[in-house]
Design a protein around this motif. Sequence first.
Motif, PDB file in Angstrom:
ATOM      1  N   TRP A  49      14.069 -38.709 -15.885  1.00 38.77           N
ATOM      2  CA  TRP A  49      13.636 -38.659 -17.349  1.00 38.77           C
ATOM      3  C   TRP A  49      12.436 -39.374 -17.595  1.00 38.77           C
ATOM      4  CZ3 TRP A  49      14.052 -36.714 -21.750  1.00 38.77           C
ATOM      5  CH2 TRP A  49      15.189 -36.134 -22.235  1.00 38.77           C
ATOM      6  N   THR A  50      11.981 -40.159 -16.699  1.00 42.48           N
ATOM      7  CA  THR A  50      10.462 -40.640 -17.123  1.00 42.48           C
ATOM      8  C   THR A  50       9.774 -39.536 -16.724  1.00 42.48           C
ATOM      9  OG1 THR A  50      11.386 -42.750 -16.049  1.00 42.48           O
ATOM     10  CG2 THR A  50       9.041 -42.340 -15.847  1.00 42.48           C
ATOM     11  N   VAL A  51       9.948 -38.736 -16.038  1.00 37.87           N
ATOM     12  CA  VAL A  51       8.915 -37.613 -15.654  1.00 37.87           C
ATOM     13  C   VAL A  51       9.135 -36.674 -16.655  1.00 37.87           C
ATOM     14  CG1 VAL A  51       8.427 -35.688 -14.003  1.00 37.87           C
ATOM     15  CG2 VAL A  51       8.959 -37.998 -13.066  1.00 37.87           C
ATOM     16  N   ALA A  52      10.257 -36.502 -16.891  1.00 34.04           N
ATOM     17  CA  ALA A  52      10.552 -35.333 -18.274  1.00 34.04           C
ATOM     18  C   ALA A  52       9.788 -35.849 -19.578  1.00 34.04           C
ATOM     19  CB  ALA A  52      11.897 -35.299 -18.353  1.00 34.04           C
ATOM     20  N   GLY A  53       9.902 -37.339 -19.657  1.00 38.36           N
ATOM     21  CA  GLY A  53       9.212 -37.838 -20.897  1.00 38.36           C
ATOM     22  C   GLY A  53       7.661 -37.608 -20.806  1.00 38.36           C
ATOM     23  N   LEU A  54       7.081 -37.702 -19.837  1.00 35.23           N
ATOM     24  CA  LEU A  54       5.662 -37.515 -19.447  1.00 35.23           C
ATOM     25  C   LEU A  54       5.245 -36.084 -19.727  1.00 35.23           C
ATOM     26  CD1 LEU A  54       5.102 -39.945 -16.525  1.00 35.23           C
ATOM     27  CD2 LEU A  54       4.578 -40.316 -18.762  1.00 35.23           C
ATOM     28  N   LYS A  55       6.208 -35.446 -19.337  1.00 32.00           N
ATOM     29  CA  LYS A  55       5.950 -33.818 -19.669  1.00 32.00           C
ATOM     30  C   LYS A  55       5.936 -33.392 -20.835  1.00 32.00           C
ATOM     31  CE  LYS A  55       5.412 -32.674 -15.286  1.00 32.00           C
ATOM     32  NZ  LYS A  55       4.073 -31.955 -14.739  1.00 32.00           N
ATOM     33  N   ARG A 109       5.546 -35.516 -23.344  1.00 26.46           N
ATOM     34  CA  ARG A 109       4.411 -36.015 -23.975  1.00 26.46           C
ATOM     35  C   ARG A 109       3.167 -35.166 -23.773  1.00 26.46           C
ATOM     36  NH1 ARG A 109       0.524 -40.099 -22.536  1.00 26.46           N
ATOM     37  NH2 ARG A 109      -0.082 -41.323 -24.251  1.00 26.46           N
ATOM     38  N   ALA A 110       2.742 -34.671 -22.501  1.00 26.43           N
ATOM     39  CA  ALA A 110       1.820 -33.605 -22.199  1.00 26.43           C
ATOM     40  C   ALA A 110       1.977 -32.228 -23.272  1.00 26.43           C
ATOM     41  CB  ALA A 110       1.736 -33.367 -20.984  1.00 26.43           C
ATOM     42  N   TRP A 111       3.189 -31.916 -23.328  1.00 27.14           N
ATOM     43  CA  TRP A 111       3.442 -30.813 -23.970  1.00 27.14           C
ATOM     44  C   TRP A 111       3.182 -30.989 -25.449  1.00 27.14           C
ATOM     45  CZ3 TRP A 111       7.274 -30.219 -27.718  1.00 27.14           C
ATOM     46  CH2 TRP A 111       7.666 -28.997 -28.435  1.00 27.14           C
ATOM     47  N   ARG A 112       3.383 -32.005 -26.218  1.00 24.99           N
ATOM     48  CA  ARG A 112       2.887 -32.487 -27.595  1.00 24.99           C
ATOM     49  C   ARG A 112       1.585 -32.173 -27.776  1.00 24.99           C
ATOM     50  NH1 ARG A 112       5.739 -37.592 -29.912  1.00 24.99           N
ATOM     51  NH2 ARG A 112       4.379 -36.706 -31.650  1.00 24.99           N
ATOM     52  N   ARG A 113       0.783 -32.635 -26.767  1.00 23.65           N
ATOM     53  CA  ARG A 113      -0.654 -32.760 -26.794  1.00 23.65           C
ATOM     54  C   ARG A 113      -1.206 -31.406 -26.372  1.00 23.65           C
ATOM     55  NH1 ARG A 113      -3.085 -38.291 -23.796  1.00 23.65           N
ATOM     56  NH2 ARG A 113      -2.023 -39.455 -25.124  1.00 23.65           N
ATOM     57  N   ASP A 114      -0.774 -30.666 -25.535  1.00 21.95           N
ATOM     58  CA  ASP A 114      -0.990 -29.411 -25.346  1.00 21.95           C
ATOM     59  C   ASP A 114      -0.015 -28.425 -25.366  1.00 21.95           C
ATOM     60  OD1 ASP A 114      -2.555 -27.146 -24.568  1.00 21.95           O
ATOM     61  OD2 ASP A 114      -2.569 -27.768 -22.244  1.00 21.95           O
ATOM     62  N   PRO A 115       0.410 -27.900 -26.465  1.00 21.93           N
ATOM     63  CA  PRO A 115       1.829 -27.060 -26.625  1.00 21.93           C
ATOM     64  C   PRO A 115       1.362 -25.849 -25.686  1.00 21.93           C
ATOM     65  CG  PRO A 115       1.020 -27.970 -28.857  1.00 21.93           C
ATOM     66  CD  PRO A 115       0.039 -28.328 -27.890  1.00 21.93           C
ATOM     67  N   SER A 116       2.614 -25.627 -24.897  1.00 23.29           N
ATOM     68  CA  SER A 116       2.562 -24.267 -23.930  1.00 23.29           C
ATOM     69  C   SER A 116       4.075 -24.099 -23.696  1.00 23.29           C
ATOM     70  CB  SER A 116       1.665 -24.273 -22.944  1.00 23.29           C
ATOM     71  OG  SER A 116       2.222 -25.434 -21.855  1.00 23.29           O
ATOM     72  N   SER A 117       4.493 -22.833 -23.630  1.00 23.48           N
ATOM     73  CA  SER A 117       5.723 -22.340 -23.161  1.00 23.48           C
ATOM     74  C   SER A 117       6.185 -22.974 -21.835  1.00 23.48           C
ATOM     75  CB  SER A 117       6.002 -21.062 -23.004  1.00 23.48           C
ATOM     76  OG  SER A 117       5.208 -20.350 -22.401  1.00 23.48           O
ATOM     77  N   ALA A 138       1.044 -34.099 -11.103  1.00 26.54           N
ATOM     78  CA  ALA A 138       0.631 -34.790 -12.482  1.00 26.54           C
ATOM     79  C   ALA A 138      -0.069 -36.185 -12.133  1.00 26.54           C
ATOM     80  CB  ALA A 138       1.743 -34.863 -13.527  1.00 26.54           C
ATOM     81  N   ALA A 139       0.736 -37.122 -11.155  1.00 21.39           N
ATOM     82  CA  ALA A 139       0.470 -38.122 -10.798  1.00 21.39           C
ATOM     83  C   ALA A 139      -1.018 -38.068 -10.148  1.00 21.39           C
ATOM     84  CB  ALA A 139       1.357 -38.978  -9.893  1.00 21.39           C
ATOM     85  N   ALA A 140      -1.146 -37.061  -9.367  1.00 17.98           N
ATOM     86  CA  ALA A 140      -2.631 -37.075  -8.741  1.00 17.98           C
ATOM     87  C   ALA A 140      -3.727 -36.940  -9.657  1.00 17.98           C
ATOM     88  CB  ALA A 140      -2.360 -36.013  -7.595  1.00 17.98           C
ATOM     89  N   VAL A 168       9.287 -25.683 -21.004  1.00 15.55           N
ATOM     90  CA  VAL A 168      10.217 -25.312 -19.989  1.00 15.55           C
ATOM     91  C   VAL A 168      10.437 -26.252 -18.596  1.00 15.55           C
ATOM     92  CG1 VAL A 168      11.194 -23.513 -18.218  1.00 15.55           C
ATOM     93  CG2 VAL A 168      10.083 -22.633 -20.522  1.00 15.55           C
ATOM     94  N   VAL A 169       8.983 -26.636 -18.179  1.00 18.95           N
ATOM     95  CA  VAL A 169       9.124 -27.670 -17.123  1.00 18.95           C
ATOM     96  C   VAL A 169       9.786 -28.868 -17.668  1.00 18.95           C
ATOM     97  CG1 VAL A 169       7.802 -29.144 -15.756  1.00 18.95           C
ATOM     98  CG2 VAL A 169       7.241 -26.717 -16.061  1.00 18.95           C
ATOM     99  N   ALA A 170       9.253 -29.425 -18.716  1.00 16.39           N
ATOM    100  CA  ALA A 170      10.155 -30.444 -19.357  1.00 16.39           C
ATOM    101  C   ALA A 170      11.809 -30.300 -19.366  1.00 16.39           C
ATOM    102  CB  ALA A 170       9.465 -31.139 -20.516  1.00 16.39           C
ATOM    103  N   LEU A 171      12.057 -29.334 -19.882  1.00 20.92           N
ATOM    104  CA  LEU A 171      13.443 -28.979 -19.832  1.00 20.92           C
ATOM    105  C   LEU A 171      14.262 -29.129 -18.536  1.00 20.92           C
ATOM    106  CD1 LEU A 171      13.613 -26.427 -23.018  1.00 20.92           C
ATOM    107  CD2 LEU A 171      13.971 -29.059 -23.048  1.00 20.92           C
ATOM    108  N   ALA A 172      13.591 -28.295 -17.623  1.00 19.51           N
ATOM    109  CA  ALA A 172      13.971 -28.436 -16.324  1.00 19.51           C
ATOM    110  C   ALA A 172      14.264 -29.492 -15.608  1.00 19.51           C
ATOM    111  CB  ALA A 172      13.038 -27.131 -15.467  1.00 19.51           C
ATOM    112  N   ILE A 173      13.458 -30.604 -16.169  1.00 15.03           N
ATOM    113  CA  ILE A 173      13.620 -31.878 -15.562  1.00 15.03           C
ATOM    114  C   ILE A 173      14.673 -32.593 -16.440  1.00 15.03           C
ATOM    115  CG2 ILE A 173      12.469 -34.142 -14.748  1.00 15.03           C
ATOM    116  CD1 ILE A 173       9.972 -32.351 -14.756  1.00 15.03           C
ATOM    117  N   ALA A 174      14.499 -32.553 -17.727  1.00 13.11           N
ATOM    118  CA  ALA A 174      15.363 -33.464 -18.577  1.00 13.11           C
ATOM    119  C   ALA A 174      17.122 -33.104 -18.377  1.00 13.11           C
ATOM    120  CB  ALA A 174      15.075 -33.245 -19.963  1.00 13.11           C
ATOM    121  N   ALA A 175      17.256 -31.493 -18.288  1.00 16.30           N
ATOM    122  CA  ALA A 175      18.610 -31.283 -18.176  1.00 16.30           C
ATOM    123  C   ALA A 175      19.289 -31.860 -17.056  1.00 16.30           C
ATOM    124  CB  ALA A 175      18.729 -29.673 -18.145  1.00 16.30           C
TER     125      ALA A 175
END
Length: 427
Positions: free
Chosen positions: A31-37, A39-47, A267-269, A51-58
Amino acid sequence: MSEPHTALGAAAAVSELPFDAVYLAIGAAAWTVAGLKLRAWRRDPSSGLLVVALAIAAPASSFLVAAPVVYRLVDRVAHVGNLATLLVYLGITGFSAAAVVLALIWTPPEERTADRVWDASRAGIRRRVRTRLAVFGVLAPLMAVLFAVGGAGSPETPLTFDTTFARVPAIAGFLALYQGAFAFALIDIGRVCHGHAGRLPAGWLRRGIRLLAYGSVTACGYVLCKIAAIGAAAAGIGGLEWLSTAAGPAFAAAGALLITAGFAGPAAAAWARRRRDYRALRPLWDLVYRADRRLALEAPATPWTERIALRDLEWRTTRRGLEIRDGQLTLRPWVDPAAVASGTRVAERAGLGDAERAALVVAVALRSAVDALASGRPPRPREEQAALPGLDADPAEERAHLVRVSLGLDGPLTAEALAAAGGPGPA
Protein backbone atom coordinates in the motif's frame (compact mmCIF):
# COMPACT_ATOMS: atom_id res chain seq x y z
CA MET A 1 -14.94 -28.30 28.90
CA SER A 2 -13.92 -24.66 29.11
CA GLU A 3 -10.22 -25.42 29.61
CA PRO A 4 -9.82 -27.54 26.42
CA HIS A 5 -11.68 -24.88 24.42
CA THR A 6 -9.44 -22.18 25.85
CA ALA A 7 -6.34 -24.19 25.02
CA LEU A 8 -7.53 -24.87 21.48
CA GLY A 9 -8.31 -21.18 21.00
CA ALA A 10 -4.87 -20.15 22.24
CA ALA A 11 -3.21 -22.71 19.96
CA ALA A 12 -5.19 -21.44 16.99
CA ALA A 13 -4.26 -17.87 17.84
CA VAL A 14 -0.57 -18.77 18.05
CA SER A 15 -0.70 -20.63 14.72
CA GLU A 16 -2.25 -17.58 13.07
CA LEU A 17 0.40 -15.16 14.33
CA PRO A 18 2.87 -15.80 11.48
CA PHE A 19 0.09 -15.20 8.95
CA ASP A 20 -0.86 -11.97 10.70
CA ALA A 21 2.74 -10.75 10.68
CA VAL A 22 3.50 -11.69 7.07
CA TYR A 23 0.19 -10.61 5.53
CA LEU A 24 0.06 -7.30 7.38
CA ALA A 25 3.68 -6.51 6.51
CA ILE A 26 3.19 -7.30 2.82
CA GLY A 27 -0.09 -5.38 2.70
CA ALA A 28 1.41 -2.33 4.37
CA ALA A 29 4.49 -2.34 2.12
CA ALA A 30 2.40 -2.75 -1.02
CA TRP A 31 0.00 0.00 0.00
CA THR A 32 2.98 2.32 0.55
CA VAL A 33 4.08 1.69 -3.04
CA ALA A 34 0.49 2.08 -4.27
CA GLY A 35 0.20 5.39 -2.44
CA LEU A 36 3.35 6.68 -4.11
CA LYS A 37 2.03 5.60 -7.51
CA LEU A 38 -1.27 7.35 -6.86
CA ARG A 39 0.62 10.48 -5.85
CA ALA A 40 2.63 10.31 -9.08
CA TRP A 41 -0.61 9.81 -11.04
CA ARG A 42 -2.14 12.92 -9.48
CA ARG A 43 0.86 14.94 -10.65
CA ASP A 44 1.04 13.35 -14.09
CA PRO A 45 -2.35 11.78 -14.90
CA SER A 46 -2.04 8.82 -17.26
CA SER A 47 -4.01 5.65 -17.70
CA GLY A 48 -0.89 3.54 -17.24
CA LEU A 49 0.04 5.00 -13.86
CA LEU A 50 -3.52 4.64 -12.61
CA VAL A 51 -3.72 0.99 -13.65
CA VAL A 52 -0.35 0.28 -12.01
CA ALA A 53 -1.54 1.91 -8.78
CA LEU A 54 -4.72 -0.19 -8.83
CA ALA A 55 -2.75 -3.33 -9.66
CA ILE A 56 -0.76 -2.79 -6.45
CA ALA A 57 -3.55 -1.48 -4.22
CA ALA A 58 -6.03 -4.30 -4.92
CA PRO A 59 -3.82 -7.22 -3.76
CA ALA A 60 -2.38 -5.05 -0.98
CA SER A 61 -5.90 -4.72 0.42
CA SER A 62 -6.40 -8.46 0.03
CA PHE A 63 -3.30 -9.24 2.07
CA LEU A 64 -4.46 -6.89 4.82
CA VAL A 65 -7.92 -8.44 4.98
CA ALA A 66 -6.49 -11.98 4.75
CA ALA A 67 -4.55 -11.48 7.99
CA PRO A 68 -6.58 -13.61 10.45
CA VAL A 69 -6.89 -10.77 12.97
CA VAL A 70 -8.44 -8.50 10.33
CA TYR A 71 -10.38 -11.38 8.78
CA ARG A 72 -12.20 -12.09 12.04
CA LEU A 73 -12.79 -8.38 12.66
CA VAL A 74 -14.46 -7.99 9.25
CA ASP A 75 -16.73 -10.97 9.92
CA ARG A 76 -17.70 -9.63 13.35
CA VAL A 77 -18.48 -6.16 12.05
CA ALA A 78 -20.51 -7.47 9.10
CA HIS A 79 -22.12 -10.31 11.07
CA VAL A 80 -21.43 -12.57 8.08
CA GLY A 81 -19.11 -15.53 8.56
CA ASN A 82 -16.19 -15.79 6.09
CA LEU A 83 -17.22 -12.61 4.30
CA ALA A 84 -13.56 -11.62 4.41
CA THR A 85 -12.77 -14.49 2.03
CA LEU A 86 -15.02 -12.95 -0.60
CA LEU A 87 -13.35 -9.56 -0.12
CA VAL A 88 -9.87 -11.08 -0.36
CA TYR A 89 -10.65 -12.96 -3.54
CA LEU A 90 -12.40 -9.99 -5.12
CA GLY A 91 -9.30 -7.91 -4.37
CA ILE A 92 -7.08 -10.45 -6.14
CA THR A 93 -9.58 -10.52 -9.01
CA GLY A 94 -9.18 -6.74 -9.18
CA PHE A 95 -5.45 -7.29 -9.56
CA SER A 96 -6.17 -9.80 -12.32
CA ALA A 97 -8.26 -7.21 -14.18
CA ALA A 98 -5.56 -4.56 -13.82
CA ALA A 99 -2.84 -7.00 -14.89
CA VAL A 100 -4.54 -8.00 -18.14
CA VAL A 101 -5.12 -4.31 -18.94
CA LEU A 102 -1.44 -3.59 -18.26
CA ALA A 103 -0.48 -6.43 -20.58
CA LEU A 104 -2.55 -4.80 -23.33
CA ILE A 105 -1.47 -1.17 -22.98
CA TRP A 106 2.20 -1.67 -22.13
CA THR A 107 4.04 -0.46 -25.23
CA PRO A 108 6.83 -2.78 -26.43
CA PRO A 109 10.27 -1.13 -26.05
CA GLU A 110 10.97 -1.11 -29.80
CA GLU A 111 7.73 0.79 -30.47
CA ARG A 112 8.20 3.52 -27.87
CA THR A 113 8.64 7.15 -28.83
CA ALA A 114 9.97 9.68 -26.31
CA ASP A 115 8.60 8.75 -22.87
CA ARG A 116 5.56 6.83 -24.09
CA VAL A 117 5.38 3.65 -22.03
CA TRP A 118 1.61 3.18 -22.04
CA ASP A 119 -0.60 3.37 -25.11
CA ALA A 120 -4.35 2.97 -24.77
CA SER A 121 -5.16 5.32 -27.63
CA ARG A 122 -5.31 2.87 -30.53
CA ALA A 123 -8.82 1.69 -31.41
CA GLY A 124 -7.85 -1.98 -31.32
CA ILE A 125 -6.28 -1.65 -27.87
CA ARG A 126 -9.29 0.25 -26.49
CA ARG A 127 -11.67 -2.39 -27.81
CA ARG A 128 -9.68 -5.23 -26.24
CA VAL A 129 -9.42 -3.36 -22.94
CA ARG A 130 -13.18 -2.83 -22.86
CA THR A 131 -13.78 -6.50 -23.65
CA ARG A 132 -11.48 -7.71 -20.86
CA LEU A 133 -12.98 -5.29 -18.36
CA ALA A 134 -16.48 -6.38 -19.35
CA VAL A 135 -15.53 -9.99 -18.61
CA PHE A 136 -14.25 -9.05 -15.17
CA GLY A 137 -17.28 -6.82 -14.67
CA VAL A 138 -19.44 -9.93 -15.00
CA LEU A 139 -17.02 -12.20 -13.13
CA ALA A 140 -16.95 -10.21 -9.88
CA PRO A 141 -20.74 -10.16 -9.22
CA LEU A 142 -21.00 -13.80 -10.33
CA MET A 143 -18.41 -14.74 -7.73
CA ALA A 144 -20.38 -12.82 -5.10
CA VAL A 145 -23.60 -14.63 -6.05
CA LEU A 146 -21.94 -18.05 -5.90
CA PHE A 147 -20.42 -17.21 -2.52
CA ALA A 148 -23.81 -16.16 -1.16
CA VAL A 149 -25.57 -19.23 -2.60
CA GLY A 150 -22.93 -21.52 -1.15
CA GLY A 151 -23.87 -20.51 2.39
CA ALA A 152 -20.33 -20.90 3.67
CA GLY A 153 -20.85 -18.71 6.71
CA SER A 154 -19.92 -21.27 9.33
CA PRO A 155 -17.48 -22.34 10.62
CA GLU A 156 -15.25 -19.29 10.34
CA THR A 157 -12.10 -20.40 8.50
CA PRO A 158 -9.58 -17.64 7.86
CA LEU A 159 -6.90 -20.13 6.77
CA THR A 160 -8.80 -23.20 5.58
CA PHE A 161 -11.84 -21.87 3.71
CA ASP A 162 -10.95 -23.46 0.37
CA THR A 163 -10.54 -27.02 1.59
CA THR A 164 -13.33 -26.78 4.16
CA PHE A 165 -16.00 -25.85 1.59
CA ALA A 166 -14.54 -27.44 -1.55
CA ARG A 167 -17.38 -30.00 -1.71
CA VAL A 168 -20.08 -27.30 -1.81
CA PRO A 169 -20.90 -26.94 -5.55
CA ALA A 170 -21.49 -23.17 -5.48
CA ILE A 171 -18.29 -22.56 -3.51
CA ALA A 172 -16.38 -24.86 -5.85
CA GLY A 173 -17.60 -22.73 -8.76
CA PHE A 174 -16.65 -19.56 -6.89
CA LEU A 175 -13.13 -20.88 -6.29
CA ALA A 176 -12.76 -22.09 -9.89
CA LEU A 177 -13.64 -18.66 -11.31
CA TYR A 178 -11.24 -16.94 -8.93
CA GLN A 179 -8.30 -19.25 -9.56
CA GLY A 180 -8.90 -19.31 -13.32
CA ALA A 181 -8.93 -15.52 -13.63
CA PHE A 182 -5.88 -15.20 -11.41
CA ALA A 183 -3.92 -17.81 -13.38
CA PHE A 184 -4.80 -16.17 -16.70
CA ALA A 185 -3.70 -12.75 -15.45
CA LEU A 186 -0.41 -14.06 -14.03
CA ILE A 187 0.49 -15.85 -17.25
CA ASP A 188 -0.52 -12.84 -19.36
CA ILE A 189 1.43 -10.21 -17.45
CA GLY A 190 4.38 -12.58 -16.93
CA ARG A 191 4.56 -13.24 -20.68
CA VAL A 192 4.51 -9.53 -21.52
CA CYS A 193 7.10 -8.62 -18.87
CA HIS A 194 9.45 -11.41 -19.96
CA GLY A 195 9.27 -10.21 -23.57
CA HIS A 196 9.77 -6.55 -22.70
CA ALA A 197 12.68 -7.16 -20.32
CA GLY A 198 14.70 -8.91 -23.01
CA ARG A 199 14.50 -5.84 -25.26
CA LEU A 200 15.37 -3.17 -22.68
CA PRO A 201 18.86 -1.85 -21.94
CA ALA A 202 20.51 -2.79 -18.68
CA GLY A 203 19.27 -0.79 -15.73
CA TRP A 204 16.63 -0.62 -13.05
CA LEU A 205 13.72 -0.61 -15.48
CA ARG A 206 14.80 -3.94 -16.92
CA ARG A 207 15.42 -5.33 -13.43
CA GLY A 208 11.98 -4.18 -12.29
CA ILE A 209 10.18 -5.75 -15.24
CA ARG A 210 12.07 -8.99 -14.75
CA LEU A 211 11.02 -9.00 -11.11
CA LEU A 212 7.42 -8.64 -12.26
CA ALA A 213 7.87 -11.64 -14.54
CA TYR A 214 9.53 -13.70 -11.78
CA GLY A 215 6.83 -12.67 -9.32
CA SER A 216 4.07 -13.74 -11.72
CA VAL A 217 5.68 -17.14 -12.26
CA THR A 218 6.17 -17.57 -8.50
CA ALA A 219 2.55 -16.67 -7.77
CA CYS A 220 1.47 -19.36 -10.25
CA GLY A 221 2.76 -21.79 -7.61
CA TYR A 222 -0.01 -20.51 -5.35
CA VAL A 223 -2.62 -21.33 -7.99
CA LEU A 224 -1.24 -24.82 -8.56
CA CYS A 225 -1.11 -25.60 -4.83
CA LYS A 226 -4.65 -24.31 -4.29
CA ILE A 227 -6.07 -26.27 -7.23
CA ALA A 228 -4.41 -29.46 -6.01
CA ALA A 229 -5.64 -28.97 -2.44
CA ILE A 230 -9.17 -28.01 -3.48
CA GLY A 231 -9.39 -30.94 -5.90
CA ALA A 232 -8.20 -33.37 -3.25
CA ALA A 233 -10.65 -32.01 -0.69
CA ALA A 234 -13.53 -32.18 -3.18
CA ALA A 235 -12.63 -35.82 -3.91
CA GLY A 236 -12.49 -36.66 -0.22
CA ILE A 237 -8.73 -37.18 -0.20
CA GLY A 238 -7.15 -36.05 3.07
CA GLY A 239 -3.62 -35.07 3.99
CA LEU A 240 -3.08 -32.41 1.33
CA GLU A 241 -4.52 -29.46 3.23
CA TRP A 242 -0.96 -28.16 3.78
CA LEU A 243 -0.84 -27.26 0.09
CA SER A 244 -3.62 -24.73 0.73
CA THR A 245 -2.60 -23.53 4.19
CA ALA A 246 1.21 -23.49 3.92
CA ALA A 247 2.67 -23.97 0.44
CA GLY A 248 0.10 -21.85 -1.40
CA PRO A 249 0.39 -18.83 0.92
CA ALA A 250 4.18 -19.09 0.77
CA PHE A 251 4.14 -18.87 -3.02
CA ALA A 252 1.61 -16.01 -2.84
CA ALA A 253 3.72 -14.04 -0.36
CA ALA A 254 6.92 -14.55 -2.35
CA GLY A 255 5.19 -13.61 -5.60
CA ALA A 256 3.65 -10.51 -4.03
CA LEU A 257 7.02 -9.37 -2.70
CA LEU A 258 8.67 -9.81 -6.11
CA ILE A 259 5.84 -8.02 -7.92
CA THR A 260 5.84 -5.15 -5.42
CA ALA A 261 9.62 -4.86 -5.72
CA GLY A 262 9.27 -4.89 -9.50
CA PHE A 263 6.91 -1.94 -9.41
CA ALA A 264 8.84 -0.11 -6.69
CA GLY A 265 12.43 -0.74 -7.80
CA PRO A 266 12.59 1.50 -10.90
CA ALA A 267 10.67 4.26 -9.11
CA ALA A 268 13.00 4.08 -6.11
CA ALA A 269 16.04 4.17 -8.40
CA ALA A 270 14.65 7.20 -10.22
CA TRP A 271 13.98 8.93 -6.88
CA ALA A 272 17.53 8.20 -5.70
CA ARG A 273 18.92 9.53 -8.98
CA ARG A 274 16.88 12.75 -8.69
CA ARG A 275 18.07 13.24 -5.11
CA ARG A 276 21.68 12.59 -6.11
CA ASP A 277 21.42 15.09 -8.98
CA TYR A 278 19.73 17.68 -6.78
CA ARG A 279 22.54 17.58 -4.24
CA ALA A 280 25.27 17.28 -6.88
CA LEU A 281 24.11 20.52 -8.53
CA ARG A 282 24.54 22.53 -5.31
CA PRO A 283 28.19 23.62 -5.87
CA LEU A 284 27.36 24.92 -9.36
CA TRP A 285 24.22 26.63 -8.11
CA ASP A 286 26.21 28.26 -5.29
CA LEU A 287 28.71 29.55 -7.85
CA VAL A 288 26.13 31.32 -10.01
CA TYR A 289 24.13 32.44 -6.97
CA ARG A 290 27.16 34.25 -5.58
CA ALA A 291 27.46 36.01 -8.92
CA ASP A 292 23.83 37.14 -9.07
CA ARG A 293 21.52 36.59 -6.09
CA ARG A 294 18.50 37.66 -8.14
CA LEU A 295 18.54 34.30 -9.95
CA ALA A 296 17.06 32.32 -7.06
CA LEU A 297 13.40 32.35 -6.10
CA GLU A 298 14.34 31.87 -2.46
CA ALA A 299 17.35 31.87 -0.17
CA PRO A 300 19.71 28.88 -0.36
CA ALA A 301 18.69 25.83 1.63
CA THR A 302 20.88 24.94 4.56
CA PRO A 303 23.10 21.85 4.18
CA TRP A 304 20.95 20.05 6.74
CA THR A 305 17.75 20.88 4.83
CA GLU A 306 19.26 19.50 1.63
CA ARG A 307 20.45 16.39 3.42
CA ILE A 308 16.94 15.49 4.54
CA ALA A 309 15.15 16.59 1.34
CA LEU A 310 12.85 13.73 0.32
CA ARG A 311 9.88 15.29 -1.47
CA ASP A 312 9.37 17.29 -4.68
CA LEU A 313 12.85 16.38 -5.84
CA GLU A 314 12.03 16.53 -9.55
CA TRP A 315 10.61 20.03 -9.19
CA ARG A 316 13.51 21.19 -7.02
CA THR A 317 16.13 19.74 -9.36
CA THR A 318 14.45 21.18 -12.45
CA ARG A 319 14.23 24.60 -10.83
CA ARG A 320 17.87 24.42 -9.77
CA GLY A 321 18.88 23.55 -13.32
CA LEU A 322 16.91 26.48 -14.75
CA GLU A 323 18.50 28.89 -12.28
CA ILE A 324 21.94 27.58 -13.18
CA ARG A 325 21.20 28.10 -16.86
CA ASP A 326 20.11 31.67 -16.15
CA GLY A 327 23.32 32.15 -14.20
CA GLN A 328 25.41 30.86 -17.11
CA LEU A 329 23.79 33.39 -19.45
CA THR A 330 24.39 36.13 -16.90
CA LEU A 331 28.08 35.21 -16.53
CA ARG A 332 28.79 34.70 -20.23
CA PRO A 333 30.03 38.30 -20.84
CA TRP A 334 32.77 37.74 -18.22
CA VAL A 335 33.99 34.37 -19.51
CA ASP A 336 37.66 34.55 -20.41
CA PRO A 337 38.33 33.03 -23.88
CA ALA A 338 41.81 32.13 -22.67
CA ALA A 339 40.25 30.00 -19.92
CA VAL A 340 38.04 28.25 -22.47
CA ALA A 341 41.07 27.50 -24.66
CA SER A 342 43.05 26.33 -21.64
CA GLY A 343 40.23 24.03 -20.54
CA THR A 344 40.04 22.58 -24.04
CA ARG A 345 43.79 21.86 -24.11
CA VAL A 346 43.76 20.22 -20.67
CA ALA A 347 40.77 18.07 -21.63
CA GLU A 348 42.49 16.92 -24.84
CA ARG A 349 45.72 16.18 -22.99
CA ALA A 350 43.78 14.14 -20.39
CA GLY A 351 42.03 12.18 -23.14
CA LEU A 352 38.53 13.05 -21.95
CA GLY A 353 35.46 12.03 -23.91
CA ASP A 354 33.15 14.58 -25.49
CA ALA A 355 30.79 14.85 -22.50
CA GLU A 356 33.56 15.13 -19.93
CA ARG A 357 35.46 17.60 -22.13
CA ALA A 358 32.40 19.86 -22.45
CA ALA A 359 31.85 19.76 -18.69
CA LEU A 360 35.47 20.66 -17.93
CA VAL A 361 35.45 23.58 -20.35
CA VAL A 362 32.24 24.98 -18.85
CA ALA A 363 33.53 24.53 -15.29
CA VAL A 364 36.72 26.42 -16.13
CA ALA A 365 34.79 29.11 -18.00
CA LEU A 366 32.32 29.74 -15.18
CA ARG A 367 35.04 29.84 -12.53
CA SER A 368 36.93 32.40 -14.62
CA ALA A 369 33.76 34.45 -15.16
CA VAL A 370 32.92 34.61 -11.46
CA ASP A 371 36.47 35.73 -10.66
CA ALA A 372 36.35 38.37 -13.40
CA LEU A 373 33.01 39.69 -12.21
CA ALA A 374 34.20 39.80 -8.59
CA SER A 375 37.32 41.73 -9.59
CA GLY A 376 35.28 44.40 -11.35
CA ARG A 377 36.36 43.69 -14.94
CA PRO A 378 34.01 45.07 -17.59
CA PRO A 379 31.86 42.64 -19.57
CA ARG A 380 32.92 41.68 -23.07
CA PRO A 381 30.79 42.81 -26.00
CA ARG A 382 28.58 40.12 -27.56
CA GLU A 383 30.86 39.56 -30.57
CA GLU A 384 33.81 38.76 -28.26
CA GLN A 385 31.97 36.38 -25.95
CA ALA A 386 33.15 32.76 -26.02
CA ALA A 387 30.67 30.07 -27.05
CA LEU A 388 30.33 27.42 -24.36
CA PRO A 389 29.52 23.78 -25.07
CA GLY A 390 26.36 22.21 -23.68
CA LEU A 391 24.10 25.25 -23.95
CA ASP A 392 22.18 23.58 -26.77
CA ALA A 393 21.94 20.16 -25.07
CA ASP A 394 18.56 18.48 -25.29
CA PRO A 395 16.57 18.21 -22.02
CA ALA A 396 17.45 14.54 -21.57
CA GLU A 397 21.17 15.33 -21.57
CA GLU A 398 21.15 18.81 -20.03
CA ARG A 399 20.85 17.70 -16.40
CA ALA A 400 23.61 15.13 -16.74
CA HIS A 401 25.83 17.80 -18.32
CA LEU A 402 25.20 20.26 -15.48
CA VAL A 403 25.90 17.56 -12.89
CA ARG A 404 29.25 16.83 -14.56
CA VAL A 405 30.07 20.54 -14.55
CA SER A 406 29.19 20.85 -10.87
CA LEU A 407 31.24 17.82 -9.88
CA GLY A 408 34.25 19.18 -11.79
CA LEU A 409 34.27 22.72 -10.41
CA ASP A 410 36.90 22.00 -7.78
CA GLY A 411 38.61 19.13 -9.59
CA PRO A 412 42.35 19.00 -10.31
CA LEU A 413 41.90 19.42 -14.07
CA THR A 414 39.86 22.58 -13.55
CA ALA A 415 42.53 23.99 -11.26
CA GLU A 416 45.22 23.08 -13.81
CA ALA A 417 43.35 24.81 -16.63
CA LEU A 418 42.73 27.95 -14.58
CA ALA A 419 46.38 28.12 -13.54
CA ALA A 420 47.51 27.73 -17.18
CA ALA A 421 45.13 30.53 -18.19
CA GLY A 422 46.56 32.81 -15.53
CA GLY A 423 43.60 32.49 -13.14
CA PRO A 424 43.45 31.28 -9.55
CA GLY A 425 43.77 27.67 -8.50
CA PRO A 426 41.27 25.79 -6.38
CA ALA A 427 38.49 27.87 -4.82
